[in-house]
Design a protein around this motif. Structure first.
Motif, mmCIF file in Angstrom:
data_model
loop_
_atom_site.group_PDB
_atom_site.id
_atom_site.type_symbol
_atom_site.label_atom_id
_atom_site.label_comp_id
_atom_site.label_asym_id
_atom_site.label_seq_id
_atom_site.Cartn_x
_atom_site.Cartn_y
_atom_site.Cartn_z
ATOM 1 N N GLY A 1 0.787 -1.223 0.000
ATOM 2 C CA GLY A 1 0.000 0.000 0.000
ATOM 3 C C GLY A 1 0.816 1.268 0.000
ATOM 4 N N VAL A 2 2.016 1.218 -0.616
ATOM 5 C CA VAL A 2 2.911 2.383 -0.652
ATOM 6 C C VAL A 2 2.742 3.097 -1.998
ATOM 7 N N ARG A 3 2.314 4.358 -1.952
ATOM 8 C CA ARG A 3 2.222 5.152 -3.192
ATOM 9 C C ARG A 3 3.620 5.355 -3.752
ATOM 10 N N HIS A 4 3.737 5.304 -5.090
ATOM 11 C CA HIS A 4 5.067 5.418 -5.683
ATOM 12 C C HIS A 4 4.994 6.030 -7.072
ATOM 13 N N ALA A 5 6.116 6.559 -7.495
ATOM 14 C CA ALA A 5 6.318 7.005 -8.868
ATOM 15 C C ALA A 5 7.735 6.605 -9.250
ATOM 16 N N GLU A 6 7.984 6.438 -10.533
ATOM 17 C CA GLU A 6 9.280 5.960 -10.988
ATOM 18 C C GLU A 6 9.962 7.005 -11.860
ATOM 19 N N VAL A 7 11.269 7.129 -11.711
ATOM 20 C CA VAL A 7 12.089 7.987 -12.560
ATOM 21 C C VAL A 7 13.175 7.099 -13.146
ATOM 22 N N VAL A 8 13.182 6.940 -14.461
ATOM 23 C CA VAL A 8 14.114 6.033 -15.121
ATOM 24 C C VAL A 8 15.121 6.861 -15.919
ATOM 25 N N VAL A 9 16.417 6.646 -15.642
ATOM 26 C CA VAL A 9 17.478 7.372 -16.328
ATOM 27 C C VAL A 9 18.240 6.409 -17.231
ATOM 28 N N GLU A 10 19.099 6.950 -18.040
ATOM 29 C CA GLU A 10 19.939 6.121 -18.902
ATOM 30 C C GLU A 10 21.012 5.429 -18.068
ATOM 31 N N PRO A 11 21.377 4.187 -18.401
ATOM 32 C CA PRO A 11 22.439 3.513 -17.660
ATOM 33 C C PRO A 11 23.805 4.121 -17.968
ATOM 34 N N GLY A 12 24.723 3.999 -17.030
ATOM 35 C CA GLY A 12 26.095 4.437 -17.279
ATOM 36 C C GLY A 12 26.478 5.696 -16.540
ATOM 37 N N GLU A 13 27.773 5.925 -16.483
ATOM 38 C CA GLU A 13 28.358 7.032 -15.733
ATOM 39 C C GLU A 13 27.899 8.390 -16.235
ATOM 40 N N GLY A 14 27.479 8.443 -17.495
ATOM 41 C CA GLY A 14 27.015 9.715 -18.044
ATOM 42 C C GLY A 14 25.796 10.278 -17.326
ATOM 43 N N SER A 15 25.060 9.442 -16.600
ATOM 44 C CA SER A 15 23.890 9.937 -15.877
ATOM 45 C C SER A 15 24.249 10.633 -14.572
ATOM 46 N N LYS A 16 25.500 10.520 -14.144
ATOM 47 C CA LYS A 16 25.919 11.268 -12.952
ATOM 48 C C LYS A 16 26.341 12.671 -13.385
ATOM 49 N N SER A 17 25.393 13.407 -13.926
ATOM 50 C CA SER A 17 25.677 14.713 -14.515
ATOM 51 C C SER A 17 24.728 15.761 -13.943
ATOM 52 N N PHE A 18 25.092 17.026 -14.120
ATOM 53 C CA PHE A 18 24.214 18.114 -13.691
ATOM 54 C C PHE A 18 22.864 18.029 -14.392
ATOM 55 N N ALA A 19 22.884 17.690 -15.677
ATOM 56 C CA ALA A 19 21.642 17.671 -16.449
ATOM 57 C C ALA A 19 20.686 16.590 -15.937
#
Length: 384
Positions: A69-87
Motif C-alpha cells: 500500500g505504498v504510493r510510488h512514482a518511478e524515474v528512469v534514467v539512462e544507464p552508465g556514468e554519463g547519468s551522474k551529470s548536472f543535467a
C-alpha cells in the motif's frame, strides 16, 4: 514447493540516531515494500532506477510496494556514468518535485553505483533532505557505494566532485540480483571486494585466493561464498564509516587505488565501453601497489600477487589494458598526473595517495612527490 528465502544477514551501521541496517540475502527486492512501509509508515516513494535495471527488477519492486500500500512514482534514467551529470540530476529533481513528494517521503535508489550516487544526492538536496533507501543491484554497489552515505555527481573537472554525505535509512542488498549481471560487471564489483582484504585484512585476501571461483560461481554452488564475501566487505566498511563518517581520518583508506582509477575514468570520458569503475579501481590498486614497491615501501612479491589475483579474476591491471590506450596513442603521464591532482584528497595542491606496506597494510601517504608519480607513470606506460 518453493522454499522460503533464508533470513537475511543483518549488519548494523552505528551512527547514533542515524544508524541503519544493511540486509544481505536473496528475495529482498520482492519483500522491499513491507520493509519500507515498516520503516516509514504512510510515506510514499520516488523510485530512481536506470533503463537496464528497470527491465530486470523494477516490476518486482513495484509489485512489492503495491502489496504494501505504498504510493510510488518511478524515474528512469539512462544507464552508465554519463547519468551522474548536472543535467540528469536536474531532470530527476524535477520529476520528484512534479510527483509532489513531501519531506516525510522517501527516495528509493534501485540500481548500481551510478543510480545510488545520483538518487542519494537528489535525496540529500531536495527540500533540504529526504530520507532514502538503497537497493543496490550490482556487486560493486552492494559492497561499497550503497554503504556510508557518499552521494554525488561528476563534474567536467573530475569524478564525484559535487556531492554530499547523506546516509541511507536502509540498505537492501538482494544477492539474487547479481545473477542478472554480465560477467564484466560482476568482475568490476569484485575489485572492490578484494580491496577490503588489501586495506587491512590479509586473511580475507587469503580467503579470496582460495574461494574466488566460488564467489564467481553464483547460483546454489556459490551462494554462501558470495554472501560471506559481501557480508565481510559490508562489515568492514560499516566499521570504518562508524569511526570516520566524513572521511577525515582512516575512511580515506577505502579509496585505495581510486586516485589512479578516477584519473583514468576521467581521461576516457567515463566511456563504459572502454572502462567501467571497477576496472579502473583494479588498475588503480595494482598501480598503487607497484608504486609502493617502486618506492621501497612494499615487497615486490606482494605487488605481483595483487596483479596476479586480479588477472585471474579477468580484471585489467595496467594502463595499457584500457582499450585504445597504448604507448603513444593515449594520454601521457603528465595528463594522468594532472587528472590525479583533481582528486578530493589533494590538500593545498599536495597529492595524497593510499599506498601499501604489503597486503593488508595500506596507509595514507601525505604529500607524495608529483615528480616520483610522473616518473613511475612514464615507466608504466612504456611497459604497455
Amino acid at each position: 514447493m518453493t522454499l522460503p528465502a533464508p533470513e537475511p544477514t543483518r549488519i548494523p551501521v552505528g551512527l547514533g540516531d542515524r544508524s541503519y541496517d544493511i540486509l544481505i540475502g536473496p528475495g529482498l527486492v520482492a519483500g522491499a515494500g513491507a520493509r519500507i512501509a515498516a520503516l516509514a509508515p504512510g510515506a510514499a516513494c520516488a523510485v530512481v532506477t536506470d533503463r537496464t535495471v528497470a527491465r530486470h527488477h523494477l516490476p518486482a519492486l513495484l509489485a512489492s510496494l503495491d502489496a504494501a500500500g505504498v504510493r510510488h512514482a518511478e524515474v528512469v534514467v539512462e544507464p552508465g556514468e554519463g547519468s551522474k551529470s548536472f543535467a540528469t540530476y536536474a531532470d530527476v529533481c524535477g520529476a520528484v518535485l512534479d510527483g509532489r513528494f513531501e519531506r516525510g517521503d522517501l527516495v528509493v535508489a534501485l540500481g548500481g553505483g551510478v543510480v545510488g550516487d545520483l538518487a542519494g544526492f537528489v535525496a540529500a538536496t531536495l527540500k533540504r533532505g529526504l530520507r532514502f533507501v538503497q537497493i543496490p543491484t550490482t556487486l560493486l554497489a552492494q559492497v561499497d557505494s550503497s554503504v556510508g552515505g557518499k552521494t554525488g555527481i561528476n563534474a567536467p573537472q573530475g569524478k564525484n566532485l559535487v556531492g554530499a554525505f547523506h546516509q541511507p535509512a536502509l540498505v537492501l542488498a538482494d544477492t539474487g540480483c547479481l545473477d542478472t549481471l554480465s560477467q564484466r560487471e560482476f568482475r568490476a564489483g569484485y575489485a572492490e571486494v578484494a580491496k577490503y582484504g588489501l586495506i587491512d585484512d590479509a586473511p580475507f585476501f587469503d580467503w579470496l585466493d582460495e574461494n574466488r571461483d566460488a564467489v564467481f560461481a553464483g547460483g546454489a554452488n556459490g551462494a554462501e561464498a558470495r554472501r560471506h564475501a559481501i557480508a565481510l566487505s559490508c562489515r568492514s566498511k560499516a566499521a570504518v564509516v562508524a569511526r570516520d563518517e566524513h572521511e577525515r581520518g582512516d575512511r580515506a583508506l577505502l579509496n585505495l587505488g581510486h586516485t589512479f582509477g578516477h584519473a583514468l575514468e576521467r581521461l576516457t570520458a567515463y566511456d563504459g565501453a572502454r572502462l567501467v569503475h571497477g576496472e579502473a579501481v583494479a588498475i588503480g590498486i595494482a598501480l598503487a601497489f607497484r608504486f609502493s614497491a617502486a618506492q621501497g615501501i612494499c615487497p615486490g612479491g606482494d605487488a605481483a600477487r595483487v596483479a596476479s589475483h586480479f588477472r585471474a579474476a579477468g580484471l585489467p591491471t595496467r594502463i595499457g589494458d584500457v582499450p585504445g590506450w597504448t604507448e603513444g596513442s593515449g594520454p601521457g603521464a603528465e595528463a594522468v598526473l594532472d587528472a590525479m591532482m583533481q582528486d578530493k584528497k589533494v590538500t593545498r595542491g599536495r597529492l595524497n595517495l593510499i599506498l601499501a606496506r604489503g597486503i593488508g597494510r595500506s596507509f595514507l601517504a601525505p604529500d607524495v612527490a608529483a615528480a616520483a608519480v610522473r616518473d613511475f607513470l612514464d615507466g608504466e606506460m612504456a611497459k604497455g
